[in-house]
Design an enzyme around this catalytic site. Sequence first.
Site, PDB file in Angstrom:
ATOM      1  CE1 TYR A   1      -4.086  -2.290   4.716  1.00 21.27           C
ATOM      2  CE2 TYR A   1      -3.165  -0.079   4.550  1.00 21.27           C
ATOM      3  CZ  TYR A   1      -3.665  -1.215   3.949  1.00 21.27           C
ATOM      4  OH  TYR A   1      -3.734  -1.282   2.571  1.00 21.27           O
TER       5      TYR A   1
ATOM      6  CB  SER B   1      -0.875   0.007   1.264  1.00 20.52           C
ATOM      7  OG  SER B   1      -1.472   1.266   1.472  1.00 20.52           O
TER       8      SER B   1
END
Length: 276
Positions: free
Chosen positions: A167, A154
């Site tokens: 995350y 990401s």
Amino acid sequence: MPAYPSYPSGSERTHTPVAIVTGADSGIGRATAVRLAADGMDVGITFHTDERGAAATADEVRGHSRRAAVAALDLTHLPGAAEVIDELAAELGRVDVLVNNAGTGTATPYLELDHATVQRVLDVDLVGPFLCGQRAARHMIAQGDGGRIVNVTSVHEHQPRVGAAPYCAAKGGLGLLTQVMALELAEYGITVNAVAPGEIATPMTGQEDEDVTTVTRRGIPLGRPGDAREVAAVVAFLAGPDASYVTGASWAVDGGMLRMGPMAGSHLGTDSWRRP
């Protein structure tokens, strides 16, 4: 220099290459599975809960005259869940490409996080890819002709986001794990790279089947979210023979989002960024 084995080009292959794409029931995973099938690969597909979505992906793969195999994968059940790589490799005959795409996240302030949530996100986004990568790499080494591992991280591999502590920790860890894997697996002709998507129109961002050309994003230099197929195209390059000298890198597919940095900060007009 030693003659390391390398992933064979199309003219050198004596077999149809096999890719395994985790979390391929929708979004980036589905787009990647279909793109790799279009590029001539048989595809192993995993899903967590959306079995119908996985079946639809398999149908698209078969529409490109390629074989598809489907298996459930719950990366909160580790280490046993990683055995799905062995199962799909056995069903399809081998594994040449692994795309670690399955992921999860949270939008919870740091001070409100509980251990179970942190553990779940770390298992799915970091430990799961670690173990699945081990399984795939062992098959590739035994096969003797190299391979490709692509870890979908990401932009938050590189930059933080409020409300996404586990995350970001997992994706940052997966980015550095990618580099270690690249170093250790290079002698076997296995390349390992990361793809770091920004805002992509997928179910995870609440934009499934959105026409990204009709959506405006002022804070992204290209002015819109990305389409899952745009991420899949980069994964397909890294999974193919043209990327034979590319390893240990992180490829941002973010419309320029990461380049904004202080530009974004200097143009904020409210404190709304302080909450997820």
